[in-house]
Design a protein around this motif. Structure first.
Motif, PDB file in Angstrom:
ATOM      1  N   LYS A   1       0.835  -1.207   0.000  1.00  0.00           N
ATOM      2  CA  LYS A   1       0.000   0.000   0.000  1.00  0.00           C
ATOM      3  C   LYS A   1       0.871   1.258   0.000  1.00  0.00           C
ATOM      4  CE  LYS A   1      -3.522  -2.645   2.435  1.00  0.00           C
ATOM      5  NZ  LYS A   1      -4.388  -2.796   3.627  1.00  0.00           N
TER       6      LYS A   1
ATOM      7  N   ASP B   1       1.071   3.486  -2.133  1.00  0.00           N
ATOM      8  CA  ASP B   1       0.366   4.685  -2.593  1.00  0.00           C
ATOM      9  C   ASP B   1      -0.148   5.497  -1.408  1.00  0.00           C
ATOM     10  OD1 ASP B   1      -1.249   2.434  -2.121  1.00  0.00           O
ATOM     11  OD2 ASP B   1      -2.927   3.296  -3.233  1.00  0.00           O
ATOM     12  N   LEU B   2      -0.629   4.815  -0.375  1.00  0.00           N
ATOM     13  CA  LEU B   2      -1.091   5.508   0.832  1.00  0.00           C
ATOM     14  C   LEU B   2       0.089   6.077   1.607  1.00  0.00           C
ATOM     15  CD1 LEU B   2      -3.818   2.995   2.090  1.00  0.00           C
ATOM     16  CD2 LEU B   2      -4.141   5.090   0.762  1.00  0.00           C
TER      17      LEU B   2
ATOM     18  N   LYS C   1       2.774   7.177   0.334  1.00  0.00           N
ATOM     19  CA  LYS C   1       3.199   8.358  -0.406  1.00  0.00           C
ATOM     20  C   LYS C   1       2.314   9.559  -0.060  1.00  0.00           C
ATOM     21  CE  LYS C   1       4.119   7.384  -4.609  1.00  0.00           C
ATOM     22  NZ  LYS C   1       3.964   7.112  -6.062  1.00  0.00           N
ATOM     23  N   GLN C   2       1.017   9.311   0.069  1.00  0.00           N
ATOM     24  CA  GLN C   2       0.079  10.389   0.363  1.00  0.00           C
ATOM     25  C   GLN C   2       0.317  11.002   1.738  1.00  0.00           C
ATOM     26  OE1 GLN C   2      -3.998   9.124  -0.157  1.00  0.00           O
ATOM     27  NE2 GLN C   2      -3.567   8.172  -2.132  1.00  0.00           N
ATOM     28  N   HIS C   3       0.781  10.180   2.677  1.00  0.00           N
ATOM     29  CA  HIS C   3       0.932  10.645   4.058  1.00  0.00           C
ATOM     30  C   HIS C   3       2.399  10.699   4.481  1.00  0.00           C
ATOM     31  CE1 HIS C   3      -3.406  10.321   4.550  1.00  0.00           C
ATOM     32  NE2 HIS C   3      -3.346   9.109   4.021  1.00  0.00           N
TER      33      HIS C   3
ATOM     34  N   ASP D   1       4.327  13.130   4.776  1.00  0.00           N
ATOM     35  CA  ASP D   1       4.641  14.249   5.669  1.00  0.00           C
ATOM     36  C   ASP D   1       4.380  13.902   7.139  1.00  0.00           C
ATOM     37  OD1 ASP D   1       1.929  14.098   4.947  1.00  0.00           O
ATOM     38  OD2 ASP D   1       1.569  16.162   5.597  1.00  0.00           O
TER      39      ASP D   1
ATOM     40  N   ASP E   1       4.064  -1.377  -5.060  1.00  0.00           N
ATOM     41  CA  ASP E   1       2.737  -0.929  -5.469  1.00  0.00           C
ATOM     42  C   ASP E   1       2.215  -2.002  -6.412  1.00  0.00           C
ATOM     43  OD1 ASP E   1       0.476   0.213  -6.625  1.00  0.00           O
ATOM     44  OD2 ASP E   1       1.314   2.231  -6.609  1.00  0.00           O
TER      45      ASP E   1
END
Length: 299
Positions: free
Chosen positions: A187, A189-190, A192-194, A196, A250
């Motif tokens: 996962k 992709d998740l 990468k989104q978080h 920060d 991924d």
């Protein structure tokens, strides 16, 4: 003459290759089996998917061999008044005692790739012996070269305590099973989104760098602070063995899966057998350059 005869005997052995897909519930094992099988078939490999999870009711692939044809989880729960976990243990022990059922079906042409989808109950491969015994029998009886693909949900990176638990689980499985072992963070992709929200850069988690920084993070929590000595001991064990590292995957990006395929081929020895590695230069490039861009999907 003896050397030539030995060489001919070696060539006549029908070599099979397999990857044992393990990991906690929700890590993406079934999705991995489905997507990896599609990739391997796309490059003209013969693939056999083996479902060894009697609780797997949401398969996104068609199993070529299915443990549910031998034993069903719900039937075990009803007949023996067991909960899901106890029933899974019973099913694995039953499979071990009736392993000829599986061995009789493990057949294929030379270089056939087997993908084993295994239960998510981590105790089965971290503490219990049945799966380890089954894996050993597969290796010895069917001339199958195996490696383990261990999937961990990348959300464990968001919390120091969870990540230490994931590290201990991975190390335990590596030592218990005793086969070439690949750890994947799923996962991505998740993740990468978080990114920060992570306390450290992604390299810290994939390369398992100085874990004392994790202890510092834990010390800031009043609840975990009282377990400082325990956490320090766990971290020390992980660092003493220096075996655990992770790679990102991924499953819905072909290049990411190709990179994992290269890792698997190197781990189970397929790279030295396959048509893709027939030429010396390409074989060495594949063997030595597997990880060059493996985690670039995160960037």
């Amino acid at each position: 003459m003896i050397a030539a005869k030995s060489l001919n005997t070696f060539k006549s052995v029908n070599k099979l290759y397999g990857q044992l897909v393990i990991g906690p519930p929700g890590a993406g094992k079934t999705t991995y089996c489905s997507e990896m099988s599609k990739l391997l078939r796309k490059i003209d490999r013969k693939v056999v998917i083996v479902n060894l999870d009697p609780a797997n009711e949401c398969m996104t692939y068609k199993a070529d061999i299915d443990i549910r044809d031998l034993i069903g989880l719900e039937n075990v729960m009803e007949e023996h008044s067991l909960g899901p976990n106890g029933a899974l243990v019973y099913c694995m022990e039953y499979l071990e005692k009736n392993l000829d059922w599986l061995l009789d079906q493990i057949k294929g042409d030379n270089a056939t790739n087997f993908i084993f989808d295994l239960p998510g109950q981590v105790e089965l491969y971290s503490h219990h012996d049945s799966l380890s015994n089954i894996f050993s029998k597969l290796s010895s009886v069917n001339h199958m070269q195996l490696c383990v693909v261990h999937l961990i949900d990348s959300h464990h990176c968001s919390d120091a305590g969870k990540f230490i638990a994931a590290l201990i689980l991975s190390l335990n499985a590596m030592l218990k099973i005793g086969l070439p072992h690949i750890n994947l963070l799923t996962k991505v992709d998740l993740l990468k989104q978080h990114a920060d929200k992570l306390q450290f850069g992604i390299d810290f988690y994939t390369e398992v760098l100085d874990l004392n920084y994790l202890l510092d993070s834990l010390d800031s929590d009043n609840f975990t602070n009282k377990y400082k000595k325990l956490n320090s001991a766990l971290v020390s064990i992980i660092e003493d063995y220096s075996l655990v590292s992770f790679h990102l995957v991924d499953m819905f990006k072909e290049q990411s899966l190709i990179n994992v395929k290269k890792l698997v081929d190197k781990a189970n020895g397929y790279v030295f057998k396959s048509e893709e590695g027939r030429h010396i230069n390409s074989m060495l490039a594949c063997a030595m350059g597997v990880t060059d861009n493996l985690n670039n999907d995160f960037e």
